[in-house]
Design a protein around this motif. Structure first.
Motif, PDB file in Angstrom:
ATOM      1  N   SER A 189     -44.854  49.834 -46.236  1.00  0.00           N
ATOM      2  CA  SER A 189     -43.699  50.568 -46.462  1.00  0.00           C
ATOM      3  C   SER A 189     -43.355  50.924 -47.786  1.00  0.00           C
ATOM      4  O   SER A 189     -42.689  51.913 -48.190  1.00  0.00           O
ATOM      5  CB  SER A 189     -42.589  49.865 -45.728  1.00  0.00           C
TER       6      SER A 189
ATOM      7  N   ARG B 263     -41.493  46.625 -41.115  1.00  0.00           N
ATOM      8  CA  ARG B 263     -41.865  47.711 -41.973  1.00  0.00           C
ATOM      9  C   ARG B 263     -40.565  48.716 -41.739  1.00  0.00           C
ATOM     10  O   ARG B 263     -40.140  49.138 -42.771  1.00  0.00           O
ATOM     11  CB  ARG B 263     -43.095  48.515 -41.382  1.00  0.00           C
ATOM     12  N   GLN B 264     -40.001  48.615 -40.549  1.00  0.00           N
ATOM     13  CA  GLN B 264     -38.879  49.848 -40.383  1.00  0.00           C
ATOM     14  C   GLN B 264     -37.790  48.888 -41.211  1.00  0.00           C
ATOM     15  O   GLN B 264     -36.973  49.745 -42.104  1.00  0.00           O
ATOM     16  CB  GLN B 264     -38.390  49.494 -39.063  1.00  0.00           C
ATOM     17  N   TYR B 265     -37.498  47.669 -41.476  1.00  0.00           N
ATOM     18  CA  TYR B 265     -36.313  47.296 -42.231  1.00  0.00           C
ATOM     19  C   TYR B 265     -36.874  47.625 -43.688  1.00  0.00           C
ATOM     20  O   TYR B 265     -35.842  47.958 -44.472  1.00  0.00           O
ATOM     21  CB  TYR B 265     -36.156  45.931 -41.968  1.00  0.00           C
TER      22      TYR B 265
END
Lengths: 349, 306, 367
Positions: free
Chosen positions: A172, A232-234
């Motif tokens: 990320s 990763r999204q966070y």
């Protein structure tokens, strides 16, 4: 407002119409179906071995009443005895030979009353057979199983959090050739069901000397595509400027990960931690293959082995089952919101 | 980025990639090799190459519809059991998940609690789930007690093939429907409230609102849930294994149990045959996954056309 | 405290066909103790230029000299600069004190020294009472001051500011402006400040660098830029309301003729050939309703009036060719007016306030 009106008012203030009644009826049936079996298990786990064999079973745990009798070491079971004079009386049994039982009145211990066993019935009272639980401590290596389960769950969860957050950080917060490829590669492992790689994984584990070792259960479990994806999204939502500020502040890349990104990803880490605890605590198929020796069994494996025995000791099995579902239930009761949100957002379990 | 930091992301990725490599990708490769080798040796280099013999053994059948005519009849019994199980489990479970999600999406008091009620069994381990129901379904169990009270003879629910399959499906739905309910509920809640208000202003009846507004908008989620549930159903193993052991006879033996038994439970462990079986399972799963991809592609295309 | 020099600095993003050049060979000298503002419209490369200086981006070619030492290959942390980010980039999980101390801890500064430095900075920025708070418990202005404090404790050679006031409301922005310039005076440090707001540039800078499309358009003091813009872009960018532009052409001798055939005399050093197309620029505040000798008369058809009490803004159009509306004109006149929409009002521009630009390339012909 009348109590009926209060109870039947809905969120928008209207009173209930028939569709609302249907909804609540459906939900109540659901409550009974979903929780009933678990409650039945818990209630049963407090019944004595004798009560468990009764048919039809009683709803609540009952045990035979027992009282202390002078001159006897143990409390004696109490029966409702039909006396020769036609009256009935609750008296403890001191011994029984064939069809004749000898009873005694604790108030007059010198006086023995002999009756036919058909002329009496046991006196029962509400009693929790907590010995089902307390006996477990010394039995069946229960402590070992519990320790194995706890060890696997805790260590695997810590490693899962560490490794998955490291990968998520790289995916990320860095731009590098191959980033997209690696991400897709990791996600693709979601598609590989554990059942398919069962046999070769057994080979890998035995080649690594991890057969019959708790680490053989832990290592394959600590890299999870779900965890990487979730974190990763966070982490994508953490502003890059923070990392740049930290770089200007002479922070090393590891320090940026450890001191800045990890603390800020705490909510996502918490969700993953809850999931990981559930996964590892409930694992069955993989430990079943790796751990074949009794002293390495987890609770799940012990339950399985135990229920398959020729003579099932249901009283202990039920108590052990309750202990096994307890941690998950506690976690769920307190963290339901995070679990359901996590699942709704990631769409994975 | 400076050249010195170009290696940094790889440093952070290494632990994960090593584990995936060793415990996922390497096994996939070994599995392929196993499937085409024979013998009972675990180490690949000790195993003689037999080509497609394992696959041929599994696929050698007089008629695929009649397991008894197959060389490995237990495999085909497992295949048909799995198909039957998946068909009923998936359709009934998704239907009930949908109903539950629709009910939970209404303006009800204590939604969080009710949602939790349906979701709770999802978190229980397969072993616990199986034991809970084994205890209820046993000969002296509470179900028979109720049955006797209303005049149904005492039945060994898990000892009769038909009933065993019924209860296996029932228990599986009980354990998993909360998960799909949650996903469908999230889908329902993503439908903007003003659409319902507009439907109300258009004087649509609740039924028409459901069939013309809610369900069409939920369709993408519904399809995803269907395929996801099918992928899971085809791999069902643990709770059934503990509940019935695959019995009575082989009435509830599924494909994964066949792989497990062939590879780990038999006296002669036929790893090659087990691997070949998992290869065939993988084909089925890949087909389902492609179906899902196709559905989501079609959805995207449909959205663009709209 | 330090000086900075950029030589033929180039920055490209991407590679091959998708390569984009965002900085086109910039040369710039920033002297010790100067307050330099990079200003320009969004996408002009001003933030990229700042990030190149501080080392968060690598230059494609050219040199960055800090105190005459080339620092292109030094990491951001090692250049001895401090940056105040647009979003402040305060670590949300740390207290104000920890935020300011983090950088010093990373280079192993003794605890007592950290305490002293953070304490001094906090006093300077009136943050003493807030040291134990988390950033979320602070107001926008306070967060801004913490971000500055974090820069101060590092005693950087140069302070870099990346649009630091853009997240604040208008009132706070004005007070923070004077706070930052006050800080500059007290510390005497070199500061480079990026903004898209020309008012900030005019009010704060010793030296303004106007950028457009990755190139420097003009470097100069605020009043130099206001009075002697190098081209039409700078003239239009600096000053508010924006400068009026009217197409004109060169007449005989020193006369300049407008489309509506008004003319006036303006001596030019390099006399353009008669008939050359030019653009006349005149600031709204230099237009007047009073006629004056030799002034250019601009008859406006009024389309809008804004009465602000102390002064008034008149919006209108000049007559164009063939009866169409000509160029739009804004006039800022002193006092209050009785003009109404639809009226025709003539405003006058004296020759010495008029700028002339070449229509072809926008360069200034004469001021």
């Amino acid at each position: 407002m009348s109590p009926i009106k209060f109870l039947t008012r809905t969120r928008n203030g209207r009173s209930l119409d028939w569709t609302d009644w249907m909804s609540y009826a459906y939900l109540t049936v659901g409550l009974f179906l979903m929780f009933g079996p678990v409650l039945w298990l818990v209630a049963s786990s407090f019944k004595t071995e004798a009560a468990l064999t009764e048919f039809p079973p009683s709803l609540l745990p009952y045990g035979q009443k027992a009282v202390a009798v002078p001159g006897e070491e143990k409390p004696k079971p109490v029966y409702r005895v039909k006396l020769p004079d036609g009256t009935t009386k609750e008296l403890p049994e001191v011994r029984r030979i064939g069809l004749v039982a000898t009873h005694v009145d604790p108030a007059k211990p010198e006086e023995f009353i002999r009756v036919n066993v058909n002329d009496r019935e046991p006196v029962r009272e509400f009693r929790l057979a907590t010995e089902n639980y307390t006996d477990l401590a010394g039995k069946l290596k229960f402590g070992t199983y519990l320790w194995n389960s706890v060890f696997i769950t805790v260590v695997a969860t810590l490693l899962t959090l560490l490794f998955n957050s490291m990968a998520a950080f790289a995916l990320s917060k860095y731009k590098f050739a191959g980033r997209k490829g690696v991400f897709l590669l990791i996600l693709s492992t979601l598609m590989v069901p554990p059942a398919i790689v069962l046999v070769p994984n057994f080979l890998v584990i035995s080649e690594l000397g991890l057969l019959n070792s708790l680490w053989g259960v832990i290592w394959p479990a600590v890299a999870t595509p779900t965890g990487v994806f979730l974190l990763r999204q966070y982490m994508l939502t953490i502003p890059d400027e923070l990392l740049e500020a930290a770089r200007m502040d002479h922070a090393s890349e590891w320090k940026i990960y450890w001191r800045i990104v990890l603390p800020l990803a705490a909510p996502a880490l918490a969700v993953l931690a809850i999931f990981s605890v559930m996964w590892r605590w409930n694992d069955f198929l993989w430990p079943l293959i790796v751990l074949s020796k009794n002293e390495h069994f987890t609770l799940q494996l012990a339950l399985n082995a135990f229920q398959g025995d020729l003579v099932t000791q249901w009283n202990y099995l039920l108590a052990m089952t309750v202990i096994t579902l307890l941690p998950v239930t506690i976690v769920f009761a307190f963290l339901q919101k995070y679990i359901t949100q996590g699942i709704a957002s990631a769409g994975v379990k | 980025m400076k050249s010195s930091t170009a290696r940094t992301p790889w440093f952070f990725l290494t632990p994960n990639l090593v584990i995936f490599g060793v415990f996922t990708f390497l096994p996939i490769a070994i599995n392929l090799y196993y499937a085409f080798t024979g013998g009972v040796q675990l180490y690949p280099k000790d195993r003689p190459f037999v080509g497609t013999e394992n696959l041929a053994t599994l696929l050698d059948c007089g008629s695929y519809l009649d397991p008894a005519s197959c060389k490995k009849d237990i495999f085909w019994r497992a295949v048909w059991n799995t198909a039957q199980f998946s068909l009923f489990q998936v359709t009934v479970m998704v239907l009930f998940s949908l109903i539950t999600a629709l009910v939970l999406n209404r303006k009800i008091i204590g939604r969080g609690f009710w949602r939790g009620v349906y979701f709770y069994p999802v978190l229980l381990s397969p072993v616990v789930v199986a034991l809970i129901w084994k205890w209820i379904l046993q000969r002296e169990g509470v179900l028979n007690a109720v049955g006797v009270a209303v005049g149904v003879p005492q039945t060994l629910w898990l000892a009769e093939p038909g009933w065993a399959m019924f209860w296996v499906i029932f228990v599986s739905i009980w354990a998993h429907m909360g998960f799909y309910t949650l996903i469908l509920l999230a889908g329902l809640q993503a439908i903007p409230a003003d659409l319902y208000e507009a439907a109300q202003m258009d004087r649509a009846s609740p039924w028409r609102t459901l069939t013309r507004v809610t369900l069409p908008l939920l369709l993408p989620n519904l399809l995803v849930v269907l395929v996801l549930a099918a992928i899971k159903a085809v791999q069902t193993f643990d709770e059934v294994f503990v509940l019935t052991g695959g019995g009575p006879g082989s009435a509830t033996t599924f494909v994964v149990q066949f792989i497990y038994q062939t590879g780990f439970q038999e006296q002669v462990r036929l790893y090659g045959l087990a691997a070949a079986g998992s290869l065939l399972l993988a084909v089925a799963l890949i087909a389902l996954t492609l179906l899902q991809l196709k559905i989501s592609r079609a959805e995207e295309a449909g959205e663009r056309a709209r | 405290m330090a000086s900075l020099e950029l030589k033929q600095l180039v920055k490209e993003f991407g590679s091959g066909a998708s390569m984009v050049r965002v900085i086109h060979g910039v040369d710039l000298q920033v002297n010790d103790g100067e307050f330099v503002v990079f200003v320009g419209p969004s996408g002009c490369g001003k933030s990229t230029l700042l990030r190149l200086i501080c080392g968060l981006e690598d230059a494609t070619s050219g040199d960055i000299l800090l105190d005459n030492e080339r620092v292109n290959d030094k990491r951001a942390a090692d250049r001895g600069l401090a940056m105040v980010f647009q979003s402040y980039a305060l670590y949300p999980h740390m207290t104000v004190y920890q935020n300011m101390a983090f950088g010093l801890e990373n280079i192993g500064t003794p605890k007592a020294v950290i305490e002293k430095k953070v304490g001094d900075a906090a006093k300077l920025l009136r943050l003493d009472a807030l040291l134990e708070r988390k950033p979320t418990q602070l107001s926008g202005g306070q967060r801004q001051r913490v971000a500055i404090g974090r820069a101060i404790v590092r005693e950087p050679k140069i302070f870099l500011f990346d649009e630091p006031l853009s997240n604040l409301d208008a009132e706070l922005r004005v007070s923070m402006r004077s706070e930052i310039t006050g800080l500059h005076r007290r510390l005497g440090a070199t500061m480079i400040y990026v903004t898209h707001d020309q008012v900030e540039a005019m009010t704060m800078a010793d030296k303004i660098v106007v950028l457009r499309a990755g190139k420097i358009e003009q470097v100069g003091s605020p009043l130099e830029l206001y009075n002697r813009p190098a081209n039409k872009f700078v003239a239009g960018f600096i000053g508010s309301p924006q400068m009026n532009f009217v197409p004109v052409h060169a007449g005989h001798g020193d006369t300049i003729v407008t489309a509506h055939n008004a003319s006036f005399t303006k001596p030019t050093q390099t006399r353009p050939a008669s008939g050359t197309e030019l653009t006349l620029g005149v600031r709204p505040e230099h237009l007047s309703l009073q006629a004056a000798d030799g002034a250019l008369a601009l008859p406006m058809t009024i389309t809008g009036v804004e009465q602000l009490g102390g002064h008034s803004l008149l919006y209108g159009t000049l007559p164009g060719a063939g009866g169409k509306d000509g160029p739009r004109i804004t006039a800022q006149v002193a006092g209050q007016v009785s003009t109404r929409i639809g009226d025709t009002a003539t405003v006058y521009a004296s020759a010495d306030t008029c700028h002339l630009f070449s229509t072809a390339d926008g360069e200034t012909v004469v001021r």
